[in-house]
Scaffold this motif. Structure first.
Motif, PDB file in Angstrom:
ATOM      1  N   CYS A 133       0.865  -1.180   0.000  1.00 54.72           N
ATOM      2  CA  CYS A 133       0.000   0.000   0.000  1.00 54.72           C
ATOM      3  C   CYS A 133       0.899   1.228   0.000  1.00 54.72           C
ATOM      4  CB  CYS A 133      -0.919   0.005   1.225  1.00 54.72           C
ATOM      5  SG  CYS A 133      -2.296   1.182   1.070  1.00 54.72           S
ATOM      6  N   LEU A 134       0.691   2.111  -0.956  1.00 56.16           N
ATOM      7  CA  LEU A 134       1.545   3.274  -1.152  1.00 56.16           C
ATOM      8  C   LEU A 134       1.023   4.469  -0.365  1.00 56.16           C
ATOM      9  CD1 LEU A 134       3.925   4.517  -2.841  1.00 56.16           C
ATOM     10  CD2 LEU A 134       2.190   5.128  -4.538  1.00 56.16           C
ATOM     11  N   ASP A 135       1.934   5.201   0.260  1.00 54.97           N
ATOM     12  CA  ASP A 135       1.602   6.451   0.932  1.00 54.97           C
ATOM     13  C   ASP A 135       1.083   7.440  -0.116  1.00 54.97           C
ATOM     14  OD1 ASP A 135       1.617   8.940   2.221  1.00 54.97           O
ATOM     15  OD2 ASP A 135       3.524   8.562   3.236  1.00 54.97           O
ATOM     16  N   LEU A 136      -0.081   8.019   0.135  1.00 54.01           N
ATOM     17  CA  LEU A 136      -0.677   8.963  -0.811  1.00 54.01           C
ATOM     18  C   LEU A 136       0.285  10.095  -1.165  1.00 54.01           C
ATOM     19  CD1 LEU A 136      -3.105  10.026  -2.433  1.00 54.01           C
ATOM     20  CD2 LEU A 136      -3.926  11.103  -0.326  1.00 54.01           C
ATOM     21  N   ALA A 137       1.132  10.490  -0.225  1.00 59.63           N
ATOM     22  CA  ALA A 137       2.078  11.579  -0.480  1.00 59.63           C
ATOM     23  C   ALA A 137       3.054  11.238  -1.600  1.00 59.63           C
ATOM     24  CB  ALA A 137       2.845  11.907   0.800  1.00 59.63           C
TER      25      ALA A 137
END
Length: 226
Positions: A80-84
């Protein structure tokens, strides 16, 4: 050889009362996989609004969880990738499962209705797909987040959140065109915005199989518009 389509899947935690609706999220990933699309789960790296005991439905006093960490329970370890770190340019489309986390963590629609705010990073990411004329799929309560993000820039779209009169009225206050749908199998398409919405568990008594029909139809129509 055709390019593999890559879809951003924006999550809001894990658990339908305080995060992403797990069934909707998994069924979204399943539908994308069945259609041969690659996907990247994405979530804000920030605290949840609160933590709910999913046995009692009550808030857990003093408990705190992180949206990205909880979303990673669905995406799997490290996936899961950090939205930032997420860039609209890296994806062909966006799909957003529902769950109260969308309306509590990614925006405040659960508490403020049409007066709600959207997390600035979430609003910018969602609007980025519309600005780039890339398709967006929104499931369950997620169309409310879309409505809020579009309202911020005086834009309006046609969408559905089922047939709840109160929610429909809130969409009208935001300048959106709400289209009632009779069950979880239905979808609504706004061609001008390349927006596809489906109510899923906005119908609390929906059968899982019907929720999947709606989500699969939503995903298929999103992919057709890439």
């Amino acid at each position: 050889m055709a390019k593999t389509r890559k879809i951003a899947v924006l999550l809001a935690g894990c658990g339908h009362l305080d995060g992403a609706e797990v069934r909707e999220a998994v069924l979204t990933l399943l539908a994308l996989d069945q259609h041969g699309a690659a996907f990247q789960c994405i979530a804000p790296n920030a605290p949840q609004f609160h933590v709910i005991n999913h046995i009692t439905g009550e808030p857990v006093a003093g408990a705190q969880r992180n949206i990205l960490e909880e979303s990673s329970r669905i995406a799997r370890l490290g996936q899961c990738l950090d939205l930032a770190k997420a860039k609209v340019a890296d994806y062909d489309a966006l799909v957003m499962p529902g769950g109260y986390g969308v309306a509590k963590n990614n925006c405040s629609f659960a508490f403020k209705g049409a007066d709600a705010e959207v997390r600035p990073d979430v609003a910018a990411f969602v609007r980025g797909f519309f600005d780039a004329k890339k398709p967006v799929g929104a499931i369950c309560i997620a169309p409310a987040l879309v409505a809020l993000a579009l309202h911020q820039v005086d834009d309006s779209a046609t969408l559905t959140l089922g047939n709840d009169a109160g929610v429909a009225a809130a969409m009208g206050q935001l300048g959106q065109r709400h289209q009632n749908t009779p069950n979880a199998r239905e979808i609504v398409i706004d061609e001008a915005h390349k927006l596809v919405t489906t109510p899923a568990y906005m119908f609390d008594d929906a059968r899982l199989s019907d929720v999947f029909v709606g989500i699969e139809r939503c995903v298929a129509e999103v992919l057709k518009r890439i």
